[in-house]
Design a protein around this motif. Structure first.
Motif, PDB file in Angstrom:
ATOM      1  N   ASP A 144      -5.962   5.368 -11.286  1.00 52.77           N
ATOM      2  CA  ASP A 144      -6.349   6.484 -10.715  1.00 52.77           C
ATOM      3  C   ASP A 144      -5.848   6.654  -9.149  1.00 52.77           C
ATOM      4  O   ASP A 144      -5.931   5.687  -8.342  1.00 52.77           O
ATOM      5  N   ILE A 145      -5.762   7.837  -8.825  1.00 50.26           N
ATOM      6  CA  ILE A 145      -5.329   8.196  -7.113  1.00 50.26           C
ATOM      7  C   ILE A 145      -6.411   7.709  -6.227  1.00 50.26           C
ATOM      8  O   ILE A 145      -6.139   7.595  -5.089  1.00 50.26           O
ATOM      9  N   SER A 146      -7.696   7.701  -6.740  1.00 50.66           N
ATOM     10  CA  SER A 146      -8.696   7.328  -5.732  1.00 50.66           C
ATOM     11  C   SER A 146      -8.604   5.897  -5.350  1.00 50.66           C
ATOM     12  O   SER A 146      -9.329   5.640  -4.333  1.00 50.66           O
ATOM     13  N   GLN A 147      -7.715   5.239  -6.122  1.00 50.79           N
ATOM     14  CA  GLN A 147      -7.611   3.847  -5.690  1.00 50.79           C
ATOM     15  C   GLN A 147      -6.577   3.339  -4.784  1.00 50.79           C
ATOM     16  O   GLN A 147      -6.065   2.410  -4.136  1.00 50.79           O
ATOM     17  N   TRP A 148      -5.766   4.637  -4.173  1.00 45.44           N
ATOM     18  CA  TRP A 148      -4.586   4.677  -3.296  1.00 45.44           C
ATOM     19  C   TRP A 148      -5.111   5.419  -2.028  1.00 45.44           C
ATOM     20  O   TRP A 148      -5.958   6.213  -1.955  1.00 45.44           O
ATOM     21  N   TYR A 149      -4.027   5.189  -1.072  1.00 46.78           N
ATOM     22  CA  TYR A 149      -4.498   6.069   0.300  1.00 46.78           C
ATOM     23  C   TYR A 149      -3.255   6.243   0.866  1.00 46.78           C
ATOM     24  O   TYR A 149      -2.262   5.410   0.760  1.00 46.78           O
ATOM     25  N   PRO A 150      -2.907   7.287   1.533  1.00 46.31           N
ATOM     26  CA  PRO A 150      -1.962   7.622   2.677  1.00 46.31           C
ATOM     27  C   PRO A 150      -2.016   6.703   3.754  1.00 46.31           C
ATOM     28  O   PRO A 150      -3.310   7.105   4.376  1.00 46.31           O
ATOM     29  N   PRO A 151      -1.313   5.779   4.499  1.00 49.58           N
ATOM     30  CA  PRO A 151      -1.574   4.915   5.478  1.00 49.58           C
ATOM     31  C   PRO A 151      -1.433   5.627   6.805  1.00 49.58           C
ATOM     32  O   PRO A 151      -1.056   4.775   7.736  1.00 49.58           O
ATOM     33  N   GLY A 152      -1.942   6.911   7.135  1.00 48.39           N
ATOM     34  CA  GLY A 152      -1.888   7.362   8.481  1.00 48.39           C
ATOM     35  C   GLY A 152      -0.594   7.717   8.711  1.00 48.39           C
ATOM     36  O   GLY A 152       0.388   7.466   8.241  1.00 48.39           O
ATOM     37  N   HIS A 153      -0.372   8.740   9.769  1.00 52.19           N
ATOM     38  CA  HIS A 153       0.960   9.013  10.145  1.00 52.19           C
ATOM     39  C   HIS A 153       2.010   8.321  10.694  1.00 52.19           C
ATOM     40  O   HIS A 153       3.143   8.579  11.138  1.00 52.19           O
ATOM     41  N   GLY A 154       1.400   7.031  11.210  1.00 51.92           N
ATOM     42  CA  GLY A 154       2.298   6.094  11.649  1.00 51.92           C
ATOM     43  C   GLY A 154       3.275   5.379  10.470  1.00 51.92           C
ATOM     44  O   GLY A 154       4.352   4.852  10.875  1.00 51.92           O
ATOM     45  N   ASP A 155       3.181   5.987   9.496  1.00 49.57           N
ATOM     46  CA  ASP A 155       4.148   5.635   8.336  1.00 49.57           C
ATOM     47  C   ASP A 155       5.240   6.521   8.218  1.00 49.57           C
ATOM     48  O   ASP A 155       6.232   6.362   7.481  1.00 49.57           O
TER      49      ASP A 155
END
Length: 503
Positions: free
Chosen positions: A213-224
């Motif tokens: 499920d997408i709730s278990q992932w995250y986008p790692p900030g704009h430094g990515d």
């Protein structure tokens, strides 16, 4: 007789401390191995080899960030505050010292990128924040597209418009951009990375499979940004098309428009990275600032500041400017630094507690922190007008008012405003969501002469209201205040019974 070696004491030796350090290091080593095994196990469940390679590449980048976090945790690495110095005059150049430029000669080498990973949830909206209407029925995206389209038409150039989405915004954004297909603008989109949330106790990834499920992932900030541009192929595509410079900004900063003076300065100064900074006010005390650290220009974020120096960081005497996150970056330099695997921005640890009560960690980085990796990098101290973010309905109140007019997608401050400063506006919780905000105004009041507005409680505004000076409106719990149509409130405190008091 014991076979264990005896400890010798030399006065400075603390066996308990040493064993604690050894235990800690061993624990972190185990954590790294366990994380690696889990990521490998997930990768091997993907049958399609192309998809598996893409997932492995993303997880490799995540694992590098994770091991850096573990190393910093074991060393308890902290900033040496004694080495934090104010930037030198060469490290921050005032905008007014830049040469004026009317020539579009460098525009065909430019691409414009908006960071478009955020949702509109804090303002009570569903979907990408960039889809919120902010002015005259136009969304953040509409305004950005209009600006670039006008630029391309006015100078007969082809500046591409790029959106870095997150998995939260990608699908909806792709649907939205179809409506611009007939416009004179080349729109490119790509997705930033998707990293697994980490269970704080076990230091293992929350998801057990790549399709969790997408709730278990995250986008790692704009430094990515840098790794994602490389992985998506967008970076190579831009370079092959002859683009050399990238103007990056947050999609909700309505002041971040292409500036020919800054672009020319970048070319002539041979700078690989320019960060737009602006003078700090009391509203910006938590914003990241540029510092000199051992002769290098660096971004200092509030999360890096030791607690005992927090007041010093927040003061506007030593740290007078803050980062607007308007950045100008050399594309070939991005490729060089990424190929050499030198990107090493400070790890931001974001602790979260989920609805289930589970405590998780998100490891993130900030794009501005990459300034230390680029040659001739420095800051430009720009006018405040280039920083016009809409983070709340209080900001929305300002940008929808008569304080601004719209010119080819660009917000321009009304010349009738005597001081080119923005009023301080604080709207209470009843105004927090966009739908509630809109329902409380028959029309947005005229605020050309407003200095400060505070509104709390159940307050509604009739049409044609004018606010001047300092206005404070407080409806106590259980009462309601209706500001009559065409009222003029100047230096007034309005309390629950609608008695107008001189302030």
């Amino acid at each position: 007789m014991s076979n264990q070696p005896t400890e010798k004491s030399n006065g400075n030796h603390h066996p308990h401390t040493l064993s604690a350090v050894d235990f800690h290091s061993a624990t972190l080593g185990v954590a790294a191995n366990a994380m690696r095994n889990e990521l490998n196990r997930m990768a091997h469940t993907i049958q399609d080899m192309k998809s598996r390679r893409a997932f492995q590449n993303e997880m490799d980048n995540f694992f590098i960030l994770f091991t850096r976090y573990l190393n910093e945790k074991s060393k308890k690495a902290k900033l040496n505050w004694d080495k934090v110095k104010e930037p030198s005059p060469e490290q921050i150049i005032p905008y007014k010292k830049l040469e004026r430029c009317e020539s579009p000669e460098h525009l065909n080498k430019l691409a414009v990128l908006k960071l478009n990973g955020g949702l509109g949830t804090t303002m009570g909206c569903v979907g990408p924040k960039s889809a919120i209407e902010v002015r005259d029925g136009m969304t953040f995206l509409d305004l950005s597209v209009r600006q670039i389209e006008y630029l391309n038409s006015k100078y007969d150039v082809n500046v591409p418009f790029i959106l870095m989405n997150s998995f939260n915004t990608d699908e909806e954004t792709k649907r939205i951009v179809h409506k611009y297909s007939s416009h004179k603008i080349n729109i490119l989109t790509f997705n930033q990375s998707r990293y697994p949330r980490i269970n704080k106790e076990s230091l293992l990834p929350m998801p057990r499979s790549p399709n969790a499920d997408i709730s278990q992932w995250y986008p790692p900030g704009h430094g990515d940004l840098f790794e994602s541009m490389c992985n998506s192929g967008i970076l190579d595509q831009l370079i092959s098309e002859g683009k050399e410079y990238l103007f990056v900004s947050n999609v909700d900063n309505l002041g971040a428009v292409v500036d020919l003076n800054i672009l020319q300065h970048m070319v002539e100064s041979d700078a690989e990275f320019l960060m737009e900074v602006t003078d700090k006010t009391k509203a910006d005390i938590k914003g990241g600032t540029l510092i000199d650290y051992e002769g290098t220009v660096r971004l200092l974020e509030v999360a890096q500041v030791p607690p005992e120096h927090m007041e010093e960081f927040k003061s506007i005497t030593k740290f007078r400017i803050f980062n607007t996150n308007n950045l100008w970056i050399n594309l070939k330099a991005i490729k060089r630094i990424n190929d050499e695997k030198e990107f090493n921005m400070e790890v931001i640890v974001n602790n979260k507690t989920l609805e289930s009560g589970e405590k998780v960690i998100q490891l993130e980085t900030a794009v501005g922190a990459a300034i230390k990796h680029f040659k001739n990098a420095h800051g430009i101290n720009v006018p405040r007008a280039r920083f016009l973010p809409v983070k709340s309905t209080s900001d929305l109140f300002l940008v929808t008012s008569d304080l601004y007019s719209l010119n080819h997608g660009e917000l321009v401050m009304n010349p009738k405003r005597l001081f080119q400063t923005v009023p301080l506006v604080k709207l209470g919780d009843e105004f927090k969501k966009v739908a509630n905000f809109l329902s409380r105004f028959q029309s947005i009041p005229s605020i050309l002469e407003l200095d400060h507005l505070t509104v709390t409680g159940d307050v509604r505004f009739g049409a044609g209201v004018t606010l001047k000076g300092t206005v404070i409106i407080v409806a106590n719990h259980g009462s309601r205040i209706d500001i009559p149509p065409y009222s003029l409130l100047e230096n007034k405190i309005v309390s629950g019974n609608l008695v107008l008091l001189e302030h």
